[in-house]
Design an enzyme around this catalytic site. Structure first.
Site, PDB file in Angstrom:
ATOM      1  N   VAL A  74      49.000  44.699  35.146  1.00 33.85           N
ATOM      2  CA  VAL A  74      49.714  45.003  33.487  1.00 33.85           C
ATOM      3  C   VAL A  74      48.646  45.074  32.768  1.00 33.85           C
ATOM      4  O   VAL A  74      48.795  45.885  31.256  1.00 33.85           O
ATOM      5  CB  VAL A  74      51.127  44.400  33.508  1.00 33.85           C
ATOM      6  CG1 VAL A  74      51.506  44.299  34.699  1.00 33.85           C
ATOM      7  CG2 VAL A  74      50.406  42.945  32.923  1.00 33.85           C
ATOM      8  N   HIS A  82      53.004  47.279  39.026  1.00 35.64           N
ATOM      9  CA  HIS A  82      54.070  46.326  38.591  1.00 35.64           C
ATOM     10  C   HIS A  82      54.031  46.574  37.151  1.00 35.64           C
ATOM     11  O   HIS A  82      54.565  45.760  36.274  1.00 35.64           O
ATOM     12  CB  HIS A  82      53.570  44.490  38.725  1.00 35.64           C
ATOM     13  CG  HIS A  82      53.540  44.042  39.792  1.00 35.64           C
ATOM     14  ND1 HIS A  82      52.194  42.994  40.862  1.00 35.64           N
ATOM     15  CD2 HIS A  82      54.225  44.712  41.263  1.00 35.64           C
ATOM     16  CE1 HIS A  82      53.038  43.174  42.052  1.00 35.64           C
ATOM     17  NE2 HIS A  82      53.967  44.089  41.978  1.00 35.64           N
ATOM     18  N   GLY A  93      40.430  40.060  44.033  1.00 31.05           N
ATOM     19  CA  GLY A  93      41.304  38.946  43.677  1.00 31.05           C
ATOM     20  C   GLY A  93      42.848  39.536  43.128  1.00 31.05           C
ATOM     21  O   GLY A  93      43.702  38.874  42.454  1.00 31.05           O
ATOM     22  N   THR A  94      43.381  38.555  44.788  1.00 30.32           N
ATOM     23  CA  THR A  94      45.032  38.579  44.908  1.00 30.32           C
ATOM     24  C   THR A  94      44.793  38.054  45.914  1.00 30.32           C
ATOM     25  O   THR A  94      44.359  38.043  46.920  1.00 30.32           O
ATOM     26  CB  THR A  94      45.250  39.937  44.869  1.00 30.32           C
ATOM     27  OG1 THR A  94      47.135  40.078  45.299  1.00 30.32           O
ATOM     28  CG2 THR A  94      44.609  41.540  46.337  1.00 30.32           C
ATOM     29  N   SER A  95      46.234  36.991  45.506  1.00 29.05           N
ATOM     30  CA  SER A  95      46.002  35.734  46.961  1.00 29.05           C
ATOM     31  C   SER A  95      46.798  36.930  48.113  1.00 29.05           C
ATOM     32  O   SER A  95      47.341  35.607  48.464  1.00 29.05           O
ATOM     33  CB  SER A  95      46.948  35.125  46.368  1.00 29.05           C
ATOM     34  OG  SER A  95      47.952  35.391  45.037  1.00 29.05           O
TER      35      SER A  95
END
Ligand code: APR
Length: 230
Positions: free
Chosen positions: A87, A103, A174-176
Site C-alpha cells: 500500500v 490491497h 517478497g511475498t510469503s
C-alpha cells in the site's frame, strides 16, 4: 514481451518498511484482526485510522530501493505491469507506470459505506495527510483509509488475473504467498509463461508450476534476473 511483477512487503523491506510476517514484522507488533480487518475497523475506527496515519507518515521518510528502480527500468524494453500487495507508493516513485494495487493505497482515503465508489476515493494532500475522526467522504460517511482489509472484497483481482494470464514472464518478489486471492495469481499463468521468485527465504508454492527461485533480496535478485534471465 509482457512482464508482470507480483510484489509484496519484501519488495519494500530494503527501503526500511517492515514486512508483516517476518520476525519483528508488523503483525507481531499489532494484532492483525484489530487493525487490518473490517470488523476491527467497525469496533474501533479511531485505532485503525491512527494505525494507518502512522504508516502513511512513514512514506515521506523512505525512498524506493534499487529493486523498485530496476523493475521500473524494464519499462524501456518490455510491456511491464506491477501487481502489488503493497500500500506504499514506492513503485510509482521509482517510475513504474502500470501499477495494480490489490490491497489499496495509503495515500488515498475513501467512504466507510462505499469504499469502492470512485466518486468517494480521494488522494490525501502530502502536507495534511492524516485522517481524523469526523472527516467526511463525499457521501457524508466517515472518511477511512483506502485499504483492502481482511474480510473485504478485492476488486482489483480481476484486472490482475487478466495481466497474469497474458504474461510471458511472471516475477514474484517478497511475498510469503499467505494471503489470497493474491497468492492464487500464480495459477493463472499460461503454459508458456516463465515464473521467477525473488525472496531470500523459502516460500511455499505449487511445485508443478516450475518456478525458478532466486534466493536473494529484492535488489540483488532483480540484478540477477536481468543479467541471467531477461
Ligand atoms: N527482499 C525480498 N524479499 C524479502 C526481503 C527482501 N529484502 N525481506 C523479506 N522478504 C520476504 C520474506 O522472506 C517473506 O517471504 O518478503 C516476504 C514478506 O511476506 P509477508 O510479510 O507475509 O508480506 P506479504 O506477503 O506482502 O503479505 C501479504 O498480507 O497482511 C497482509 O495486506 C497485507 O499485503 C499484505 C498481505
Amino acid at each position: 514481451m509482457k512482464l508482470v511483477f507480483l510484489t509484496g512487503a519484501g519488495m519494500s523491506a530494503e527501503s526500511g518498511i517492515s514486512t508483516f510476517r517476518d520476525s519483528n514484522g508488523l503483525w507481531e507488533q499489532y494484532p492483525v484482526e484489530a487493525v487490518a480487518s473490517i470488523e476491527g475497523y467497525y469496533r474501533d475506527p479511531a485505532l485503525v485510522i491512527k494505525f494507518y496515519n502512522e504508516r502513511r507518515r512513514q512514506l515521506p521518510t523512505v525512498q524506493p530501493c534499487e529493486g523498485h528502480k530496476l523493475v521500473a527500468s524494464l519499462e524501456d524494453k518490455y510491456e511491464v505491469t506491477v501487481v502489488t500487495q503493497n500500500v506504499d507508493n514506492l513503485h510509482e516513485r521509482a517510475g513504474s507506470k502500470n501499477i495494480i494495487h490489490l490491497h489499496g493505497e495509503l495515500m488515498k482515503a475513501t467512504s466507510t459505506i462505499n469504499p469502492n465508489d470512485p466518486n468517494c476515493i480521494i488522494t490525501l494532500p502530502e502536507d495534511d495527510m492524516d485522517i481524523e475522526i469526523g472527516d467526511k467522504a463525499k457521501d457524508g460517511s466517515q472518511l477511512r483509509p483506502f485499504i483492502v482489509w481482511f474480510g473485504e472484497s478485492v476488486p482489483m483481482i480481476e484486472p490482475a488475473i487478466k495481466k497474469v494470464n497474458e504474461a510471458d514472464v511472471l516475477v514474484v518478489i517478497g511475498t510469503s504467498l499467505n494471503v489470497y486471492p493474491a497468492a492464487g495469481l500464480l495459477s493463472y499463468t499460461n503454459s508458456h509463461c516463465k515464473i521467477f521468485l525473488i525472496d531470500p527465504k523459502d516460500v511455499k508454492y505449487d511445485a508443478s508450476l516450475g518456478v525458478t527461485h532466486i534466493k536473494k533480496g529484492a535488489s540483488e535478485g532483480m540484478k540477477e534476473l536481468i543479467e541471467k534471465y531477461l
